[in-house]
Design a protein around this motif. Sequence first.
Motif, PDB file in Angstrom:
ATOM      1  N   ARG A   1       0.828  -1.195   0.000  1.00 44.29           N
ATOM      2  CA  ARG A   1       0.000   0.000   0.000  1.00 44.29           C
ATOM      3  C   ARG A   1       0.866   1.251   0.000  1.00 44.29           C
ATOM      4  NH1 ARG A   1      -5.426  -0.911   3.702  1.00 44.29           N
ATOM      5  NH2 ARG A   1      -6.022  -2.952   2.824  1.00 44.29           N
ATOM      6  N   ALA A   2       0.582   2.136  -0.936  1.00 43.48           N
ATOM      7  CA  ALA A   2       1.235   3.443  -0.962  1.00 43.48           C
ATOM      8  C   ALA A   2       0.321   4.430  -0.252  1.00 43.48           C
ATOM      9  CB  ALA A   2       1.487   3.888  -2.401  1.00 43.48           C
ATOM     10  N   VAL A   3       0.856   5.162   0.694  1.00 41.01           N
ATOM     11  CA  VAL A   3       0.081   6.148   1.458  1.00 41.01           C
ATOM     12  C   VAL A   3       0.327   7.526   0.863  1.00 41.01           C
ATOM     13  CG1 VAL A   3      -0.336   7.156   3.726  1.00 41.01           C
ATOM     14  CG2 VAL A   3       0.221   4.716   3.523  1.00 41.01           C
ATOM     15  N   GLN A   4      -0.727   8.114   0.297  1.00 39.47           N
ATOM     16  CA  GLN A   4      -0.620   9.399  -0.405  1.00 39.47           C
ATOM     17  C   GLN A   4       0.506   9.362  -1.436  1.00 39.47           C
ATOM     18  OE1 GLN A   4      -0.339  12.316   2.752  1.00 39.47           O
ATOM     19  NE2 GLN A   4      -2.556  12.357   3.034  1.00 39.47           N
ATOM     20  N   GLY A   5       0.589   8.229  -2.117  1.00 35.44           N
ATOM     21  CA  GLY A   5       1.559   8.060  -3.194  1.00 35.44           C
ATOM     22  C   GLY A   5       2.953   7.702  -2.752  1.00 35.44           C
ATOM     23  N   GLU A   6       3.183   7.554  -1.457  1.00 33.80           N
ATOM     24  CA  GLU A   6       4.540   7.302  -0.967  1.00 33.80           C
ATOM     25  C   GLU A   6       4.696   5.852  -0.520  1.00 33.80           C
ATOM     26  OE1 GLU A   6       5.960  10.059   1.878  1.00 33.80           O
ATOM     27  OE2 GLU A   6       5.461  11.827   0.684  1.00 33.80           O
ATOM     28  N   ILE A   7       5.857   5.304  -0.833  1.00 35.45           N
ATOM     29  CA  ILE A   7       6.193   3.942  -0.431  1.00 35.45           C
ATOM     30  C   ILE A   7       7.715   3.822  -0.411  1.00 35.45           C
ATOM     31  CG2 ILE A   7       6.175   2.991  -2.784  1.00 35.45           C
ATOM     32  CD1 ILE A   7       4.862   0.464  -1.580  1.00 35.45           C
ATOM     33  N   ASP A   8       8.230   2.995   0.454  1.00 37.57           N
ATOM     34  CA  ASP A   8       9.674   2.791   0.548  1.00 37.57           C
ATOM     35  C   ASP A   8      10.141   2.029  -0.689  1.00 37.57           C
ATOM     36  OD1 ASP A   8      12.285   2.136   1.128  1.00 37.57           O
ATOM     37  OD2 ASP A   8      11.867   1.373   3.147  1.00 37.57           O
ATOM     38  N   PRO A   9      11.080   2.589  -1.462  1.00 33.29           N
ATOM     39  CA  PRO A   9      11.554   1.890  -2.663  1.00 33.29           C
ATOM     40  C   PRO A   9      12.072   0.486  -2.381  1.00 33.29           C
ATOM     41  CG  PRO A   9      12.377   4.141  -2.628  1.00 33.29           C
ATOM     42  CD  PRO A   9      11.727   3.912  -1.302  1.00 33.29           C
ATOM     43  N   GLU A  10      12.607   0.269  -1.171  1.00 31.73           N
ATOM     44  CA  GLU A  10      13.150  -1.049  -0.849  1.00 31.73           C
ATOM     45  C   GLU A  10      12.089  -2.137  -0.932  1.00 31.73           C
ATOM     46  OE1 GLU A  10      16.298  -2.147  -0.169  1.00 31.73           O
ATOM     47  OE2 GLU A  10      16.894  -0.168  -0.881  1.00 31.73           O
ATOM     48  N   MET A  11      10.814  -1.774  -0.789  1.00 31.33           N
ATOM     49  CA  MET A  11       9.737  -2.745  -0.845  1.00 31.33           C
ATOM     50  C   MET A  11       9.406  -3.151  -2.278  1.00 31.33           C
ATOM     51  SD  MET A  11       7.212  -1.028   2.013  1.00 31.33           S
ATOM     52  CE  MET A  11       6.053  -2.395   2.020  1.00 31.33           C
TER      53      MET A  11
END
Length: 368
Positions: A191-201
């Motif tokens: 799940r991306a929260v407001q378009g943000e997500i850790d690239p490592e995932m």
Amino acid sequence: MSSIPVSVLTGFLGSGKTTLLSKLLRHPGMADTAVVINEFGEVGLDHLLVEKSSENMVELNSGCLCCTVRGDLVTTLRDLHIKRAKQEISSFKRLVIETTGLADPAPILHTLMTDPMLASYYRLDGVITVVDAVNGEATLDNHMEAVKQAAVADRLVLTKTDLVKDPASERDLASLEARLEALNPAAPRLRAVQGEIDPEMLFNAGLYDPARKSPDVLRWLKEEAYADSQAHQDHDHGHDHGHGHGHDHGHHHHDVNRHDDHVRAYCIVLDRPIDAMAFSLFIEMLIATRGENLLRVKGILNIADRPDQPAVIHGVQHIFHPVAWLDAWPSEDRRSRIVFITRDIPQGDIEQLLKGLSVETQPQGAPA
């Protein structure tokens, strides 16, 4: 010099792919990354630009290098490599290719798998597919392209989940997640929260494990995900659809025209070693008759005349990557395991074609 991992970022129109990519490029973990996009105008990158370099390349303030696809993708990637080798651009360590919303990612995968020069310098890490948490079900209902994008993904990223707040929307999201799990059991749903997500995932999804600096077939295949999915379906429905038809999807449950009801994901396990010539004929026959519907095929094979060196295969539709031979088996289990993601090809049809492959010797290390 080690090959550069390539991730293909795809997702249907309106899925939030633009926002996700824009925020990814600002993340410190995306430094030393090159990004190939279709047109700069499609992605809101203006606030990221530091300076324009020669031709169609832009240096971003995150340290990423960005360029547009102009003409042949092969030419674009070759030019990137040449400029990198000449130190005309940053020495990037990862490449992300962003597709258009309507694009089938298969041609990009074909390019990476078949061009000899590209294969020497780049390797496919995985397909990242963005899915709209609010409108995802309707998109899957109405567009086969979106179903294919989700079916071939190594990572599924749900966007706009912050808009899911009321109980009805929560139920819709749960239904969408169940549908995606049936469509592609092995792909983690993130799940991306407001378009943000850790690239490592998102990265390191391919056959090659950079942490171990060696192939990691078991992680790449994730055959247990298909077994778990099949057991769940059999328990719920008492029969094998292989495509999640019996999950509770509300009105979708009775919609026989649903696009993803045509897509099946399954893993076939062969107890005995395989005759290499017979398997080649099997693949050729499958490609000739059903190639367009072989969305993705991955497997590790016990070939009869090379029992100590497993063969790794990877195909997308009618294109197969050259066989990779491993130095040793990743576990004591030496059975062949092949993952199929197909459209309108039942598991039974594949099993019938595979019946003539085994040779009459017991594979070493196979479970009793």
